[in-house]
Design a protein around this motif. Sequence first.
Motif, mmCIF file in Angstrom:
data_model
loop_
_atom_site.group_PDB
_atom_site.id
_atom_site.type_symbol
_atom_site.label_atom_id
_atom_site.label_comp_id
_atom_site.label_asym_id
_atom_site.label_seq_id
_atom_site.Cartn_x
_atom_site.Cartn_y
_atom_site.Cartn_z
ATOM 1 N N ARG A 85 40.956 132.200 75.312
ATOM 2 C CA ARG A 85 40.364 132.316 73.977
ATOM 3 C C ARG A 85 39.102 133.166 74.008
ATOM 4 O O ARG A 85 38.859 133.997 73.121
ATOM 5 C CB ARG A 85 40.055 130.928 73.410
ATOM 6 C CG ARG A 85 41.271 130.062 73.173
ATOM 7 C CD ARG A 85 40.889 128.678 72.692
ATOM 8 N NE ARG A 85 40.403 128.702 71.316
ATOM 9 C CZ ARG A 85 39.825 127.656 70.715
ATOM 10 N NH1 ARG A 85 39.642 126.535 71.387
ATOM 11 N NH2 ARG A 85 39.421 127.742 69.477
ATOM 12 N N LEU A 86 38.283 132.973 75.038
ATOM 13 C CA LEU A 86 37.029 133.723 75.142
ATOM 14 C C LEU A 86 37.290 135.198 75.423
ATOM 15 O O LEU A 86 36.583 136.073 74.910
ATOM 16 C CB LEU A 86 36.156 133.113 76.233
ATOM 17 C CG LEU A 86 35.620 131.723 75.911
ATOM 18 C CD1 LEU A 86 35.034 131.065 77.152
ATOM 19 C CD2 LEU A 86 34.567 131.791 74.801
ATOM 20 N N GLU A 87 38.308 135.483 76.233
ATOM 21 C CA GLU A 87 38.665 136.883 76.482
ATOM 22 C C GLU A 87 39.172 137.541 75.201
ATOM 23 O O GLU A 87 38.920 138.737 74.971
ATOM 24 C CB GLU A 87 39.712 136.963 77.591
ATOM 25 C CG GLU A 87 39.143 136.645 78.977
ATOM 26 C CD GLU A 87 40.188 136.616 80.070
ATOM 27 O OE1 GLU A 87 39.810 136.729 81.250
ATOM 28 O OE2 GLU A 87 41.388 136.455 79.749
ATOM 29 N N ALA A 88 39.862 136.769 74.363
ATOM 30 C CA ALA A 88 40.317 137.293 73.075
ATOM 31 C C ALA A 88 39.124 137.580 72.170
ATOM 32 O O ALA A 88 39.098 138.595 71.450
ATOM 33 C CB ALA A 88 41.266 136.305 72.408
ATOM 34 N N MET A 89 38.128 136.683 72.194
ATOM 35 C CA MET A 89 36.901 136.911 71.413
ATOM 36 C C MET A 89 36.188 138.176 71.885
ATOM 37 O O MET A 89 35.730 138.993 71.074
ATOM 38 C CB MET A 89 35.966 135.706 71.544
ATOM 39 C CG MET A 89 36.413 134.463 70.815
ATOM 40 S SD MET A 89 35.235 133.090 71.016
ATOM 41 C CE MET A 89 33.829 133.705 70.046
ATOM 42 N N LYS A 92 37.514 140.772 73.433
ATOM 43 C CA LYS A 92 38.333 141.936 73.071
ATOM 44 C C LYS A 92 38.140 142.316 71.608
ATOM 45 O O LYS A 92 38.123 143.503 71.250
ATOM 46 C CB LYS A 92 39.808 141.628 73.352
ATOM 47 C CG LYS A 92 40.743 142.801 73.084
ATOM 48 C CD LYS A 92 42.182 142.438 73.427
ATOM 49 C CE LYS A 92 43.129 143.609 73.143
ATOM 50 N NZ LYS A 92 44.539 143.257 73.466
ATOM 51 N N ASP A 93 37.997 141.309 70.746
ATOM 52 C CA ASP A 93 37.822 141.555 69.316
ATOM 53 C C ASP A 93 36.380 141.881 68.946
ATOM 54 O O ASP A 93 36.084 142.110 67.760
ATOM 55 C CB ASP A 93 38.281 140.332 68.510
ATOM 56 C CG ASP A 93 39.791 140.160 68.528
ATOM 57 O OD1 ASP A 93 40.491 141.114 68.923
ATOM 58 O OD2 ASP A 93 40.268 139.069 68.156
ATOM 59 N N GLY A 94 35.472 141.857 69.914
ATOM 60 C CA GLY A 94 34.071 142.119 69.632
ATOM 61 C C GLY A 94 33.358 140.956 68.970
ATOM 62 O O GLY A 94 32.277 141.112 68.398
ATOM 63 N N ALA A 95 33.960 139.765 69.051
ATOM 64 C CA ALA A 95 33.395 138.594 68.379
ATOM 65 C C ALA A 95 32.475 137.776 69.279
ATOM 66 O O ALA A 95 31.701 136.953 68.791
ATOM 67 C CB ALA A 95 34.517 137.702 67.864
ATOM 68 N N LEU A 96 32.549 137.985 70.593
ATOM 69 C CA LEU A 96 31.769 137.179 71.531
ATOM 70 C C LEU A 96 30.333 137.700 71.583
ATOM 71 O O LEU A 96 30.096 138.849 71.956
ATOM 72 C CB LEU A 96 32.408 137.224 72.916
ATOM 73 C CG LEU A 96 31.792 136.316 73.992
ATOM 74 C CD1 LEU A 96 31.930 134.850 73.605
ATOM 75 C CD2 LEU A 96 32.449 136.575 75.347
ATOM 76 N N LYS A 97 29.378 136.828 71.252
ATOM 77 C CA LYS A 97 27.979 137.234 71.149
ATOM 78 C C LYS A 97 27.099 136.650 72.246
ATOM 79 O O LYS A 97 25.890 136.913 72.265
ATOM 80 C CB LYS A 97 27.420 136.810 69.782
ATOM 81 C CG LYS A 97 28.227 137.311 68.585
ATOM 82 C CD LYS A 97 28.330 138.820 68.540
ATOM 83 C CE LYS A 97 29.122 139.287 67.318
ATOM 84 N NZ LYS A 97 29.339 140.755 67.305
ATOM 85 N N ILE A 98 27.673 135.857 73.149
ATOM 86 C CA ILE A 98 26.892 135.256 74.228
ATOM 87 C C ILE A 98 27.602 135.481 75.559
ATOM 88 O O ILE A 98 28.814 135.693 75.588
ATOM 89 C CB ILE A 98 26.685 133.734 74.015
ATOM 90 C CG1 ILE A 98 28.039 133.002 74.068
ATOM 91 C CG2 ILE A 98 25.945 133.447 72.713
ATOM 92 C CD1 ILE A 98 27.922 131.491 74.095
ATOM 93 N N PRO A 99 26.864 135.424 76.673
ATOM 94 C CA PRO A 99 27.534 135.482 77.976
ATOM 95 C C PRO A 99 28.278 134.173 78.235
ATOM 96 O O PRO A 99 27.779 133.095 77.911
ATOM 97 C CB PRO A 99 26.371 135.641 78.971
ATOM 98 C CG PRO A 99 25.174 135.994 78.148
ATOM 99 C CD PRO A 99 25.395 135.391 76.798
ATOM 100 N N PRO A 108 26.574 139.779 77.047
ATOM 101 C CA PRO A 108 27.544 139.002 76.252
ATOM 102 C C PRO A 108 28.985 139.430 76.530
ATOM 103 O O PRO A 108 29.535 140.298 75.862
ATOM 104 C CB PRO A 108 27.140 139.302 74.799
ATOM 105 C CG PRO A 108 25.761 139.838 74.877
ATOM 106 C CD PRO A 108 25.673 140.565 76.184
ATOM 107 N N GLU A 109 29.580 138.830 77.528
ATOM 108 C CA GLU A 109 30.971 139.088 77.890
ATOM 109 C C GLU A 109 31.442 137.945 78.780
ATOM 110 O O GLU A 109 30.671 137.033 79.087
ATOM 111 C CB GLU A 109 31.099 140.426 78.625
ATOM 112 C CG GLU A 109 30.279 140.506 79.898
ATOM 113 C CD GLU A 109 30.360 141.876 80.547
ATOM 114 O OE1 GLU A 109 31.504 142.312 80.827
ATOM 115 O OE2 GLU A 109 29.309 142.491 80.776
#
Length: 325
Positions: A65-69, A71-78, A282-283
């Motif tokens: 799920r986090l890798e999908a976030m 990829k979509d540019g939605a993940l804002k934290i490490p 953030p990745e």
Amino acid sequence: GIKTYAVNGEEREIYYDHIRAALDFKPQITLDDGADLVSTLHADYPDDISGVRCSMEETTTGVIRLEAMEKDGALKIPVVAVNDADTKHLFDNQYGTGQSTVDGIIRATDVLLAGKTFVIGGYGMCGRGLANRARGMGAHVVVTEVEPVSALQAVMDGFKVMSMDEAAVIGDIFCTVTGNTTVLTTQHFEKMKNGALVANSGHFNVEIDIEGLAELASKVNRNVRNYVDEYLFSDGRSIYLLGEGRLINLVAAEGHPADVMDMSFALQSLMAEYSVQNDLTPEVHSVPREIDKLVASLKLQTMGIEIDTLTDEQETYLNSWEEGT
């Protein structure tokens, strides 16, 4: 003195209320199991995102799920994929899930595995552990997969591999361990034999189409045993759903033994420290190899096991391109 938000058998709404209660404390570091906390943080607490330094993710499903976030540019934290460290998934997933899932199924049903056809959906580390433990107790194990490499590994490990459509006809016990949705659906329930047991140990209850099962059934008898619901069909068959499709190793048993979980918790703790000492972007980050090896070394020490170390000659040989055969 630690505030805890959890109750046994909580409904989905209460589950997310508990996540929000934890986020109301505005944590700087989080330890997550399935990425529900991180996804809720991003969806409902956008103003608090900047205050979170890092999150540690414990599960295969959560990392996906986090890798999908990301990829979509939605993940804002490490975030750190603790699950993908060797001292986590090779042990916790394989030996922990394998043993505790068998434990949960037996506690819920008192079924004899010997001689039964045990169908396992998924052959990741959790599926491998479960397959080996079921085989060790005398079951005829069938594996279903969508990944050709994993399917090939299952074949060469000595298991029968086929589609779930084929397996549905012959299985006595079914357990999903994929981390994906609708692994068992109405087309499979329609083919299952009378008395089939259906369980999940793959994180979310979405792996089994429970609504579809209920629609097919003419009657549902709840709690015919603790954690067992009977779905009666008009043709006289019964299918037994264990633990309402939730993780059977947690619902009916006690989860993984502490002496395999200790490595996972050590990784989470060490990576929490690492995230404070290093400015992570953030990745999705991997656990550094040296920390993975440290946890393995510490575990060996607790077991009283000593291993060899490389000699100077061996170190030179491995590090030099000039050394030949």
